[in-house]
Write a protein that holds these residues in place. Structure first.
Motif, PDB file in Angstrom:
ATOM      1  N   THR A  37       0.833  -1.210   0.000  1.00  0.00           N
ATOM      2  CA  THR A  37       0.000   0.000   0.000  1.00  0.00           C
ATOM      3  C   THR A  37       0.867   1.260   0.000  1.00  0.00           C
ATOM      4  O   THR A  37       0.531   2.235  -0.660  1.00  0.00           O
ATOM      5  CB  THR A  37      -0.988   0.001   1.189  1.00  0.00           C
ATOM      6  OG1 THR A  37      -0.276  -0.147   2.413  1.00  0.00           O
ATOM      7  CG2 THR A  37      -2.016  -1.111   1.039  1.00  0.00           C
ATOM      8  N   ARG A  38       1.993   1.221   0.696  1.00  0.00           N
ATOM      9  CA  ARG A  38       2.905   2.377   0.673  1.00  0.00           C
ATOM     10  C   ARG A  38       3.481   2.594  -0.723  1.00  0.00           C
ATOM     11  O   ARG A  38       3.518   3.702  -1.235  1.00  0.00           O
ATOM     12  CB  ARG A  38       4.045   2.189   1.675  1.00  0.00           C
ATOM     13  CG  ARG A  38       3.712   2.561   3.095  1.00  0.00           C
ATOM     14  CD  ARG A  38       4.946   2.603   3.991  1.00  0.00           C
ATOM     15  NE  ARG A  38       5.700   1.350   4.018  1.00  0.00           N
ATOM     16  CZ  ARG A  38       5.389   0.291   4.757  1.00  0.00           C
ATOM     17  NH1 ARG A  38       4.326   0.303   5.532  1.00  0.00           N
ATOM     18  NH2 ARG A  38       6.130  -0.792   4.730  1.00  0.00           N
ATOM     19  N   ALA A  39       3.952   1.522  -1.327  1.00  0.00           N
ATOM     20  CA  ALA A  39       4.610   1.641  -2.638  1.00  0.00           C
ATOM     21  C   ALA A  39       3.641   2.026  -3.744  1.00  0.00           C
ATOM     22  O   ALA A  39       4.014   2.741  -4.681  1.00  0.00           O
ATOM     23  CB  ALA A  39       5.302   0.322  -2.998  1.00  0.00           C
ATOM     24  N   SER A  40       2.399   1.594  -3.641  1.00  0.00           N
ATOM     25  CA  SER A  40       1.430   1.854  -4.710  1.00  0.00           C
ATOM     26  C   SER A  40       0.600   3.096  -4.470  1.00  0.00           C
ATOM     27  O   SER A  40       0.049   3.670  -5.421  1.00  0.00           O
ATOM     28  CB  SER A  40       0.485   0.656  -4.862  1.00  0.00           C
ATOM     29  OG  SER A  40      -0.323   0.512  -3.694  1.00  0.00           O
ATOM     30  N   GLY A  41       0.473   3.506  -3.198  1.00  0.00           N
ATOM     31  CA  GLY A  41      -0.424   4.598  -2.875  1.00  0.00           C
ATOM     32  C   GLY A  41      -1.888   4.181  -2.957  1.00  0.00           C
ATOM     33  O   GLY A  41      -2.791   5.022  -3.010  1.00  0.00           O
ATOM     34  N   VAL A  42      -2.131   2.885  -2.950  1.00  0.00           N
ATOM     35  CA  VAL A  42      -3.482   2.332  -3.072  1.00  0.00           C
ATOM     36  C   VAL A  42      -3.917   1.831  -1.704  1.00  0.00           C
ATOM     37  O   VAL A  42      -3.112   1.308  -0.932  1.00  0.00           O
ATOM     38  CB  VAL A  42      -3.483   1.183  -4.114  1.00  0.00           C
ATOM     39  CG1 VAL A  42      -4.801   0.449  -4.135  1.00  0.00           C
ATOM     40  CG2 VAL A  42      -3.154   1.730  -5.494  1.00  0.00           C
ATOM     41  N   SER A  43      -5.192   1.954  -1.408  1.00  0.00           N
ATOM     42  CA  SER A  43      -5.704   1.544  -0.108  1.00  0.00           C
ATOM     43  C   SER A  43      -5.740   0.027   0.042  1.00  0.00           C
ATOM     44  O   SER A  43      -5.780  -0.709  -0.945  1.00  0.00           O
ATOM     45  CB  SER A  43      -7.119   2.093   0.097  1.00  0.00           C
ATOM     46  OG  SER A  43      -8.028   1.392  -0.740  1.00  0.00           O
ATOM     47  N   LEU A  44      -5.755  -0.400   1.284  1.00  0.00           N
ATOM     48  CA  LEU A  44      -5.869  -1.820   1.613  1.00  0.00           C
ATOM     49  C   LEU A  44      -7.145  -2.400   0.996  1.00  0.00           C
ATOM     50  O   LEU A  44      -7.131  -3.493   0.424  1.00  0.00           O
ATOM     51  CB  LEU A  44      -5.871  -1.999   3.130  1.00  0.00           C
ATOM     52  CG  LEU A  44      -6.123  -3.393   3.672  1.00  0.00           C
ATOM     53  CD1 LEU A  44      -5.012  -4.332   3.266  1.00  0.00           C
ATOM     54  CD2 LEU A  44      -6.245  -3.346   5.187  1.00  0.00           C
ATOM     55  N   GLY A  45      -8.235  -1.655   1.086  1.00  0.00           N
ATOM     56  CA  GLY A  45      -9.503  -2.120   0.530  1.00  0.00           C
ATOM     57  C   GLY A  45      -9.425  -2.347  -0.970  1.00  0.00           C
ATOM     58  O   GLY A  45      -9.987  -3.316  -1.494  1.00  0.00           O
TER      59      GLY A  45
END
Length: 197
Positions: A37-45
């Motif tokens: 999630t840190r590397a992608s900037g995408v949420s866990l959901g």
């Protein structure tokens, strides 16, 4: 494609790209939900929505690169007119792929990929049937023409791909004792000898 669908595709692509980068930087143990999630900037959901789990994401990443490699190999043999030329094309295409995509190649030749391959061999093969068919057809055609010894397709695959994969694994393991340029020059003729009638 609707804007929402396009965003979904873009999110999935970001996650796949981030997963390869995290794997390259930190290895299999470093591929965690937090790192992804840190590397992608995408949420866990979003990760769970698109892939179901970290394993689902890694399996999708593995399939993505396997499909690309198989596609390039199939295109390489399609351009060759002879069986011997096809062997040369397979060696050169595979080694070029490894040089151009070292991180993806490490994943494809990793213990993770081996575990997935052993656990889901039939499913993987079925999922890649469209990519494998041209290679299988190439082998059959040249066996029927008499250019390749009358061997079962899996045996021909092992004779051709075994030396290539072994060379690549040695190179990707961090040993600098394999010269891929020399392998590209030597392997085609050595492999060809194992296939001649």
């Amino acid at each position: 494609m609707s804007p929402k669908q396009r965003r979904g595709v873009e999110t999935a692509e970001r996650l796949l790209d981030a997963a390869l980068q995290v794997y390259a930087d930190a290895g299999e143990q470093g591929v965690t939900v937090g790192a992804l999630t840190r590397a992608s900037g995408v949420s866990l959901g979003s990760l769970y929505h698109h892939f179901g789990s970290v394993d689902g994401l890694m399996n999708a990443l593995l399939l993505r690169w396997l499909e690309r490699l198989l596609g390039e190999l199939a295109a390489g043999v399609a351009r060759s007119r002879t069986a011997r030329g096809g062997v040369r094309a397979l060696v050169q295409t595979y080694l070029t792929f490894v040089q151009e995509h070292p991180d993806a190649s490490r994943l494809l030749h990793s213990s993770y990929a081996d575990r997935v391959g052993m656990a889901h061999a039939k499913q993987l093969r079925d999922a890649q049937e469209a990519r494998l068919s041209p290679l299988t057809e190439w082998v059959r055609r040249h066996v029927e023409s008499g250019e390749i010894a009358p061997l079962d397709v899996p045996v021909v695959e092992a004779l051709v791909m075994g030396p290539i994969v072994a060379t690549v694994r040695r190179r990707l393991s961090g040993l600098d004792d394999v010269d891929l340029g020399q392998a590209a020059r030597v392997l085609p003729d050595r492999i060809w000898r194992s296939l001649t009638p």
